[in-house]
Scaffold this motif. Structure first.
Motif, mmCIF file in Angstrom:
data_model
loop_
_atom_site.group_PDB
_atom_site.id
_atom_site.type_symbol
_atom_site.label_atom_id
_atom_site.label_comp_id
_atom_site.label_asym_id
_atom_site.label_seq_id
_atom_site.Cartn_x
_atom_site.Cartn_y
_atom_site.Cartn_z
ATOM 1 N N VAL A 206 0.844 -1.188 0.000
ATOM 2 C CA VAL A 206 0.000 0.000 0.000
ATOM 3 C C VAL A 206 0.877 1.235 0.000
ATOM 4 O O VAL A 206 1.884 1.297 0.718
ATOM 5 C CB VAL A 206 -0.917 0.007 1.250
ATOM 6 C CG1 VAL A 206 -1.720 1.289 1.319
ATOM 7 C CG2 VAL A 206 -1.837 -1.210 1.229
ATOM 8 N N LEU A 207 0.516 2.218 -0.796
ATOM 9 C CA LEU A 207 1.213 3.501 -0.829
ATOM 10 C C LEU A 207 0.327 4.554 -0.188
ATOM 11 O O LEU A 207 -0.851 4.669 -0.531
ATOM 12 C CB LEU A 207 1.537 3.904 -2.265
ATOM 13 C CG LEU A 207 2.580 3.072 -3.000
ATOM 14 C CD1 LEU A 207 2.744 3.570 -4.436
ATOM 15 C CD2 LEU A 207 3.930 3.135 -2.276
ATOM 16 N N ARG A 208 0.883 5.309 0.756
ATOM 17 C CA ARG A 208 0.129 6.376 1.426
ATOM 18 C C ARG A 208 0.807 7.707 1.153
ATOM 19 O O ARG A 208 2.036 7.814 1.248
ATOM 20 C CB ARG A 208 0.056 6.118 2.931
ATOM 21 C CG ARG A 208 -0.678 4.834 3.291
ATOM 22 C CD ARG A 208 -0.700 4.608 4.793
ATOM 23 N NE ARG A 208 -1.426 3.395 5.156
ATOM 24 C CZ ARG A 208 -0.884 2.186 5.203
ATOM 25 N NH1 ARG A 208 0.423 2.028 4.908
ATOM 26 N NH2 ARG A 208 -1.619 1.130 5.522
ATOM 27 N N ALA A 209 0.004 8.702 0.849
ATOM 28 C CA ALA A 209 0.543 10.025 0.558
ATOM 29 C C ALA A 209 -0.291 11.080 1.278
ATOM 30 O O ALA A 209 -1.527 11.019 1.268
ATOM 31 C CB ALA A 209 0.542 10.290 -0.942
ATOM 32 N N ARG A 210 0.383 12.032 1.904
ATOM 33 C CA ARG A 210 -0.281 13.142 2.585
ATOM 34 C C ARG A 210 0.286 14.462 2.086
ATOM 35 O O ARG A 210 1.454 14.543 1.699
ATOM 36 C CB ARG A 210 -0.069 13.065 4.108
ATOM 37 C CG ARG A 210 -0.742 11.860 4.772
ATOM 38 C CD ARG A 210 -0.361 11.800 6.240
ATOM 39 N NE ARG A 210 -1.001 10.690 6.935
ATOM 40 C CZ ARG A 210 -2.155 10.768 7.584
ATOM 41 N NH1 ARG A 210 -2.787 11.926 7.626
ATOM 42 N NH2 ARG A 210 -2.679 9.719 8.177
ATOM 43 N N GLN A 211 -0.550 15.466 2.134
ATOM 44 C CA GLN A 211 -0.164 16.818 1.716
ATOM 45 C C GLN A 211 0.471 16.801 0.329
ATOM 46 O O GLN A 211 1.555 17.360 0.116
ATOM 47 C CB GLN A 211 0.788 17.438 2.749
ATOM 48 C CG GLN A 211 0.150 17.579 4.127
ATOM 49 C CD GLN A 211 1.073 18.225 5.140
ATOM 50 O OE1 GLN A 211 2.292 18.161 5.025
ATOM 51 N NE2 GLN A 211 0.498 18.843 6.147
ATOM 52 N N VAL A 212 -0.225 16.167 -0.586
ATOM 53 C CA VAL A 212 0.249 16.091 -1.966
ATOM 54 C C VAL A 212 -0.853 16.567 -2.902
ATOM 55 O O VAL A 212 -2.042 16.577 -2.548
ATOM 56 C CB VAL A 212 0.655 14.647 -2.343
ATOM 57 C CG1 VAL A 212 1.816 14.172 -1.506
ATOM 58 C CG2 VAL A 212 -0.534 13.701 -2.222
ATOM 59 N N ASP A 213 -0.439 16.948 -4.103
ATOM 60 C CA ASP A 213 -1.380 17.302 -5.160
ATOM 61 C C ASP A 213 -1.883 16.000 -5.778
ATOM 62 O O ASP A 213 -1.132 15.292 -6.454
ATOM 63 C CB ASP A 213 -0.668 18.161 -6.217
ATOM 64 C CG ASP A 213 -1.586 18.527 -7.373
ATOM 65 O OD1 ASP A 213 -2.791 18.187 -7.317
ATOM 66 O OD2 ASP A 213 -1.097 19.142 -8.340
ATOM 67 N N LEU A 214 -3.147 15.682 -5.541
ATOM 68 C CA LEU A 214 -3.678 14.408 -6.004
ATOM 69 C C LEU A 214 -3.924 14.380 -7.512
ATOM 70 O O LEU A 214 -4.228 13.316 -8.060
ATOM 71 C CB LEU A 214 -4.971 14.067 -5.255
ATOM 72 C CG LEU A 214 -4.813 13.894 -3.736
ATOM 73 C CD1 LEU A 214 -6.126 13.464 -3.108
ATOM 74 C CD2 LEU A 214 -3.709 12.884 -3.410
ATOM 75 N N ASP A 215 -3.800 15.524 -8.158
ATOM 76 C CA ASP A 215 -3.901 15.561 -9.623
ATOM 77 C C ASP A 215 -2.525 15.546 -10.286
ATOM 78 O O ASP A 215 -2.417 15.763 -11.501
ATOM 79 C CB ASP A 215 -4.674 16.813 -10.063
ATOM 80 C CG ASP A 215 -6.167 16.687 -9.816
ATOM 81 O OD1 ASP A 215 -6.700 15.583 -10.037
ATOM 82 O OD2 ASP A 215 -6.798 17.674 -9.398
#
Length: 313
Positions: A206-215
């Motif tokens: 699983v990859l988790r990302a926070r405070q990123v531009d989801l586009d």
């Protein structure tokens, strides 16, 4: 008062209990102090604490607020093991023999029983919102297992309770993946957040990302590789922000500034109980609207077949 998490359950069947009758049913299941040998206990407690004068139920305009108190003694396994090792060593030294496995098991049970009354007690209050008009229950808990404990308590209180987790026509993981990969598919009143969890179909983790531009191109490339969104941060026109999970759990709830300001400016005469009830009804009314809209995004609520309700919690 403002909920942080929400697990949703659909009530099936009619419940004719009015507020007075329900509060009377709650009293026999009210929280009591843990006895010396009790490892855990669950019971109803006053949502407003001492300020509410022991009132176990608040009902306003068809919205009910209940709170359960979960008490649990914490006895670390390492403490039991240390005491067990000492007693085993003493026996072996005094009697010149090896202590058997059966004897160790008996000793461990004795030690646990002796130490339990002195163990630290951890208490946790879990709030339950019951929308009687929509036949909906929402529980402010981070885990599904904790919710099931509260529902079991409510079932014991009422004598029977037929509920099922709310589900949607479109699977959340499918909808979230579509929204993330295709901006044109997003409802006009949806705001994409800055947090996502992407699952691979195989064993790639699983990859988790926070405070990123989801586009961003990086996110789009991950989607193109076959990953799917199992958690996604969303907003509803500034009214509510949340992280939607693939089991339709709503986590990290944050209510809009306008709603919080309305609650702050309400005339409660500095009465803490009135403040709690004001906050609750404003939150409950907002959640009712936002949950309806969220389910619309997901193609509507899936209807449970009668056979699917057999053995439901």
């Amino acid at each position: 008062m403002w909920f942080k998490h929400l697990h949703l359950y659909r009530l099936h069947g009619e419940f004719a209990l009015d507020a007075a009758a329900l509060e009377g049913a709650l009293e026999p299941q009210a929280a009591r102090p843990l006895g010396g040998a009790d490892a855990r206990r669950l019971g109803w407690t006053a949502p407003a604490g001492r300020l509410g004068g022991g009132q176990l139920l608040h009902e306003i305009q068809g919205h009910r607020l209940l709170s359960a108190l979960r008490q649990e003694r914490l006895l670390p396994a390492s403490v039991v093991k240390e005491e067990l090792d000492e007693r085993v060593a003493d026996i072996e030294a005094q009697e010149g023999r090896k202590v058997t496995r059966k004897e160790k098991t008996t000793l461990k049970e004795q030690i646990t029983e002796e130490l339990m009354p002195r163990a630290f007690v951890r208490s946790q209050k879990v709030d339950l919102w019951w929308d009687t008009r929509a036949n909906l229950i929402g529980i402010n808990a981070s885990s599904r297992s904790r919710c099931e404990e509260i529902l079991d308590l409510l079932r014991e209180t009422l004598g029977s309770l037929k509920v099922t987790p709310v589900t949607s026509q479109t699977l959340p993981i499918r909808a979230m993946t579509t929204w993330l990969g295709d901006a044109a598919s997003r409802p006009a009143d949806m705001q994409l957040g800055d947090q996502v969890e992407l699952k691979a179909k195989g064993d790639d983790g699983v990859l988790r990302a926070r405070q990123v531009d989801l586009d961003s191109d990086e996110i789009q490339q991950l989607l193109e590789s076959g990953r799917q969104a199992s958690k996604l941060a969303l907003g509803l026109e500034g009214r509510l922000s949340l992280v939607l999970h693939d089991d339709l759990a709503l986590k990290s709830l944050r209510f809009g500034d306008a709603l919080i300001e309305e609650a702050d400016h309400a005339d409660d005469g500095d009465d803490a109980l009135a403040r709690l009830e004001t906050d609750f009804i404003l939150m409950a009314q907002s959640l009712s609207q936002d949950i309806t809209r969220l389910l619309e995004w997901l193609g509507g609520e899936a209807q449970k077949e009668p056979s699917a309700l057999q053995g439901a919690s």
